[in-house]
Design an enzyme around this catalytic site. Structure first.
Site, PDB file in Angstrom:
ATOM      1  N   ASP A   1      66.870  25.910  23.315  1.00  0.00           N
ATOM      2  CA  ASP A   1      66.337  26.828  24.652  1.00  0.00           C
ATOM      3  C   ASP A   1      66.054  28.249  23.989  1.00  0.00           C
ATOM      4  OD1 ASP A   1      65.894  26.994  27.416  1.00  0.00           O
ATOM      5  OD2 ASP A   1      67.216  28.669  27.081  1.00  0.00           O
ATOM      6  N   ILE A   2      64.945  28.838  24.490  1.00  0.00           N
ATOM      7  CA  ILE A   2      64.626  30.027  24.071  1.00  0.00           C
ATOM      8  C   ILE A   2      65.316  31.080  25.049  1.00  0.00           C
ATOM      9  CG2 ILE A   2      62.882  31.921  23.356  1.00  0.00           C
ATOM     10  CD1 ILE A   2      60.944  29.605  22.973  1.00  0.00           C
TER      11      ILE A   2
ATOM     12  N   GLU B   1      60.361  26.105  27.778  1.00  0.00           N
ATOM     13  CA  GLU B   1      60.846  26.711  26.611  1.00  0.00           C
ATOM     14  C   GLU B   1      62.098  26.021  26.297  1.00  0.00           C
ATOM     15  OE1 GLU B   1      63.263  28.772  30.033  1.00  0.00           O
ATOM     16  OE2 GLU B   1      61.246  28.005  29.727  1.00  0.00           O
TER      17      GLU B   1
END
Length: 212
Positions: free
Chosen positions: A115-116, A158
């Site tokens: 996950d960003i 994302e």
């Protein structure tokens, strides 16, 4: 000589094609007395063969084009257009097959969720176009650390899921850490005006008791 081809033009029509065979005529003393030459007109057969070859070639080209288009459609149906990772539907389909193979053959299987961090602030501060470039860059960096047998799916905006079959958990941890540091240390973000981007990762494996 046998089975020689001879083409002969009669006026303005298409050439006639003959199959020519020659046979010696021997006397009682085994001395050649002459030669028997036969001309078999195979014009129609040859033109039919040429026509058939042309049709087969066209058909083969058509089949190749259909196959190419089918492959393109398959790619479009299965891949996220931005990152070229599997979309969520295709990822689940391939992931399930890999999971069944791993459990059926008593092999380990590792899943890494990526996950960003604070991605909403990237979109808010720099725009969605920059956000898209960040997603593509994170995906490219992640793939550099993976094997050909590993698969990547875009799980959310994302969020990504990496499936690594037949691998030790210790090695998978090193891969996850390598991806994390490579993303954090990438200098490409500077072109977008961003100092750096970080990601969070979580790991699960069949050896930890994962059931699906």
């Amino acid at each position: 000589r046998s089975n020689e081809r001879l083409m002969y033009q009669f006026g303005g029509v298409n050439p006639h094609i003959f199959n020519v065979n020659c046979t010696e005529i021997l006397g009682d003393d085994n001395v050649r007395k002459g030669v028997l030459v036969t001309f078999d007109d195979i014009t129609e057969l040859e033109y039919k063969n040429l026509e058939l070859e042309s049709m087969l070639k066209i058909n083969e080209q058509s089949m190749q084009e259909i196959s190419r288009q089918n492959n393109e459609l398959k790619i479009l149906a299965e891949n996220d257009p931005m990152t070229r990772c599997y979309n969520r539907r295709a990822f689940h389909a391939y992931g399930d097959k890999i999971f069944q193979d791993a459990t059926g053959h008593h092999k380990n299987l590792v899943c890494i969720m990526l996950d960003i961090d604070h991605f909403k602030s990237v979109n808010d501060n720099y725009g969605h176009q920059v956000g898209d470039e960040v997603i593509k860059l994170v995906t490219a960096i992640s793939r550099e650390s993976l094997r050909d047998t590993d698969i990547v799916g875009r799980y959310g905006g994302e969020e990504f899921c990496l499936v690594l079959p037949d691998i030790e958990i210790g090695i998978a941890l090193k891969i996850a850490e390598r991806i994390r540091t490579n993303v954090m240390n990438a200098t490409t973000y500077h072109a977008f005006g961003i100092e750096r981007v970080t990601i969070s990762l979580g790991i699960s494996s069949i050896t930890d008791g994962a059931q699906n």
